[in-house]
Design a protein around this motif. Structure first.
Motif, PDB file in Angstrom:
ATOM      1  N   LEU A  77     -20.237 -79.292  27.581  1.00  0.00           N
ATOM      2  CA  LEU A  77     -19.949 -79.157  26.159  1.00  0.00           C
ATOM      3  C   LEU A  77     -18.642 -79.875  25.811  1.00  0.00           C
ATOM      4  O   LEU A  77     -17.812 -80.104  26.693  1.00  0.00           O
ATOM      5  CB  LEU A  77     -19.841 -77.672  25.787  1.00  0.00           C
ATOM      6  N   TYR A  96     -21.054 -78.623  15.982  1.00  0.00           N
ATOM      7  CA  TYR A  96     -20.783 -77.853  17.190  1.00  0.00           C
ATOM      8  C   TYR A  96     -21.732 -76.665  17.346  1.00  0.00           C
ATOM      9  O   TYR A  96     -21.998 -76.212  18.458  1.00  0.00           O
ATOM     10  CB  TYR A  96     -19.329 -77.381  17.201  1.00  0.00           C
ATOM     11  N   ILE A 106     -24.850 -78.151  19.042  1.00  0.00           N
ATOM     12  CA  ILE A 106     -24.537 -78.538  20.417  1.00  0.00           C
ATOM     13  C   ILE A 106     -24.536 -77.318  21.334  1.00  0.00           C
ATOM     14  O   ILE A 106     -25.106 -77.326  22.424  1.00  0.00           O
ATOM     15  CB  ILE A 106     -23.168 -79.254  20.480  1.00  0.00           C
ATOM     16  N   SER A 107     -23.912 -76.249  20.885  1.00  0.00           N
ATOM     17  CA  SER A 107     -23.785 -75.067  21.731  1.00  0.00           C
ATOM     18  C   SER A 107     -25.076 -74.258  21.811  1.00  0.00           C
ATOM     19  O   SER A 107     -25.326 -73.575  22.811  1.00  0.00           O
ATOM     20  CB  SER A 107     -22.645 -74.190  21.202  1.00  0.00           C
ATOM     21  N   LYS A 148     -27.870 -75.454  22.282  1.00  0.00           N
ATOM     22  CA  LYS A 148     -28.703 -76.063  23.320  1.00  0.00           C
ATOM     23  C   LYS A 148     -28.715 -75.223  24.593  1.00  0.00           C
ATOM     24  O   LYS A 148     -29.639 -75.319  25.398  1.00  0.00           O
ATOM     25  CB  LYS A 148     -28.195 -77.468  23.661  1.00  0.00           C
TER      26      LYS A 148
END
Length: 345
Positions: free
Chosen positions: A11, A155, A158-159, A161
């Protein structure tokens, strides 16, 4: 171990990123043999209601908040149908920052509203639907120079995922079918990105077909038609103009999947079936996944034996009224053993 600790090397975090952690993530992946057997598939449920604020939103919120703090923000704002507000308020309380949440007036389940309030957020009821509340939140964030923590915040996606990564690690590879509720459409986009990561990294030879589920009264992606006045018992996905529509459509198209719709009646039936035959209490939006599988099985469109994961995005206690509305009330008796035994017969 929280998401940032478990997956930090994958990350966008650095030594400058504050360590934010409510032990989110690492949620159970439960095999539902009884229901799966009835449907003729290998069925698994990802219990995202086990996150700290009771929904999947915590996965993305932890990174959004950490990066906002890293960038100098000291307050947060979001629009929400309930779960985002609960998550944002929880993490704001954790790091000691003000949080402003905009909710569509009268359109948020009581459990979610209670969470935002008890965490100490400033809750603002907007006289319009979620889409209008989101517009207002974005404008206010820009004018007030504070962090916007809806899924328009990259973000968050992204997180989120990390949910797909956990599934791949638990099963050894990705499933054949991934079935997920679709509201603002960020989660289906995030899971597809996560599965593609594991495929590129050589950790899963399989890529699942992504099946996105919408309620009939709020189904702009499934129907391809505008939905200016969304309405459904599944309040978490009562959204007519999904922010992540483009990436959600790409996820479905690239994976060979599709969108499906279910009625409110099918959703509530699935919620009851999941509880009675699976031992899991999930909020209505979560149960669109099982409702869709039942619908597909009845139409002979469900591949037999397919390894299938449904994402149960939120805990059932988020919206107890929906559950109570479909069950019998408690039986009332006096204090005699004879009455009790008669009822138990």
């Amino acid at each position: 171990m929280g998401v940032l600790k478990r997956y930090g090397k994958y990350l966008p975090v650095s030594e400058k990123t504050p360590s934010v952690n409510l032990e989110e993530g690492s949620t159970p992946l439960v095999r539902l043999d009884r229901i799966g057997g009835e449907l003729g598939i290998e069925l698994w449920a990802k219990l995202e209601g086990c996150n700290p604020s009771g929904s999947f939103k915590d996965r993305g919120m932890v990174l959004a908040v950490a990066k906002a703090l890293e960038d100098g923000s000291r307050a947060f704002v979001c629009a929400s149908t309930g779960n985002t507000s609960a998550s944002a308020a929880a993490y704001a309380a954790h790091v000691g920052a003000p949080c402003y949440v905009l909710l569509p007036s009268g359109k948020v389940a009581l459990g979610k509203l209670a969470q935002a309030l008890i965490y100490g957020a400033r809750v603002i009821a907007v006289g319009g639907n979620f889409d209008r509340a989101l517009e207002m939140a974005r404008e206010a964030a820009e004018l007030k120079k504070i962090a916007m923590v809806n899924s328009v915040n990259p973000y968050r996606i992204i997180s989120q995922k990390t949910g797909a990564w956990e599934i791949c690690e638990a099963l050894g590879q990705a499933p054949d079918l991934h079935v997920i509720p679709v509201g603002n459409a960020g989660n289906i986009s995030a899971y597809w990105a996560g599965y593609r990561d594991f495929n590129v990294w050589g950790r899963s030879a399989v890529l699942p077909r992504m099946i996105g589920i919408q309620a009939e009264g709020a189904a702009p992606l499934a129907t391809g038609k505008p939905c200016p006045n969304p309405e459904t018992v599944a309040t978490a996905i009562r959204i007519g103009n999904p922010v992540s529509a483009k990436t959600a459509i790409e996820a479905v198209s690239q994976s060979g999947g599709f969108f499906e719709t279910v009625t409110d009646g099918e959703i509530l039936n699935a919620q009851k079936a999941l509880a009675e035959r699976g031992g899991i209490f999930a909020e209505p939006a979560s149960c669109t996944t099982l409702a869709a599988l039942v619908k597909l099985a009845a139409a002979k469109k469900l591949p037999q034996g397919a390894k299938t994961v449904i994402v149960l995005t939120g805990n059932g206690l988020k919206d107890p009224d929906a559950a109570i509305s479909q069950v019998e009330p408690p039986v009332k008796i006096g204090d005699s053993l004879e009455e009790l035994l008669e009822v138990m017969a």
